[in-house]
Motif scaffolding. Structure first.
Motif, PDB file in Angstrom:
ATOM      1  N   SER A   1      63.315  38.140  48.914  1.00 49.93           N
ATOM      2  CA  SER A   1      63.835  39.272  49.671  1.00 49.93           C
ATOM      3  C   SER A   1      63.964  38.937  51.163  1.00 49.93           C
ATOM      4  N   ALA A   2      63.265  37.927  51.625  1.00 49.11           N
ATOM      5  CA  ALA A   2      63.323  37.550  53.041  1.00 49.11           C
ATOM      6  C   ALA A   2      64.736  37.100  53.390  1.00 49.11           C
ATOM      7  N   ARG A   3      65.265  37.640  54.462  1.00 47.55           N
ATOM      8  CA  ARG A   3      66.627  37.299  54.879  1.00 47.55           C
ATOM      9  C   ARG A   3      66.661  36.034  55.738  1.00 47.55           C
ATOM     10  N   ASN A   4      65.564  35.716  56.372  1.00 46.07           N
ATOM     11  CA  ASN A   4      65.524  34.563  57.272  1.00 46.07           C
ATOM     12  C   ASN A   4      65.095  33.317  56.509  1.00 46.07           C
TER      13      ASN A   4
ATOM     14  N   PHE B   1      63.182  24.970  52.673  1.00 43.08           N
ATOM     15  CA  PHE B   1      63.565  26.139  53.457  1.00 43.08           C
ATOM     16  C   PHE B   1      62.354  26.635  54.226  1.00 43.08           C
ATOM     17  N   ALA B   2      62.560  26.985  55.485  1.00 44.70           N
ATOM     18  CA  ALA B   2      61.568  27.739  56.243  1.00 44.70           C
ATOM     19  C   ALA B   2      61.939  29.197  56.007  1.00 44.70           C
ATOM     20  N   VAL B   3      61.032  29.959  55.418  1.00 42.98           N
ATOM     21  CA  VAL B   3      61.299  31.362  55.112  1.00 42.98           C
ATOM     22  C   VAL B   3      60.421  32.205  56.029  1.00 42.98           C
ATOM     23  N   VAL B   4      61.069  33.041  56.838  1.00 39.73           N
ATOM     24  CA  VAL B   4      60.351  33.853  57.805  1.00 39.73           C
ATOM     25  C   VAL B   4      60.414  35.301  57.353  1.00 39.73           C
TER      26      VAL B   4
END
Length: 68
Positions: free
Chosen positions: A4-7, A56-59
Motif C-alpha cells: 500500500s505504500a506509495r513511496n 526497493f526502498a519503501v517509505v
C-alpha cells in the motif's frame, strides 16, 4: 507482492553491513543518491540481501522530520 505504500524507490543494493542486532543496507538510487535502511538481522537474512541485487526502498511514514 503488492504494497500500500506509495513511496517505492527502485535501486541497487551497494552495501549490507550486519551489526549486533540490525543490518544497515545502502541502496543506490542514482549516481549521487543513496538511501540507507536499518533492518533486523533476521529480515536481512530472510531476504538474502547482497550487493548488486535490485531492491526497493519503501517509505511508509506519516511524518518526515528534518533537523539542522
Amino acid at each position: 507482492m503488492k504494497l500500500s505504500a506509495r513511496n517505492q524507490i527502485a535501486g541497487t543494493i551497494k552495501t549490507v553491513k550486519p551489526g549486533a542486532t540490525t543490518t544497515h543496507v545502502t541502496i543506490e538510487i542514482s549516481a549521487d543518491v543513496t538511501i540507507t535502511s536499518s533492518i533486523t538481522n533476521e529480515a536481512a537474512e530472510e531476504l538474502a540481501l547482497k550487493p548488486g541485487m535490485k531492491a526497493f526502498a519503501v517509505v511508509k511514514a506519516s511524518d518526515v522530520m528534518v533537523g539542522v
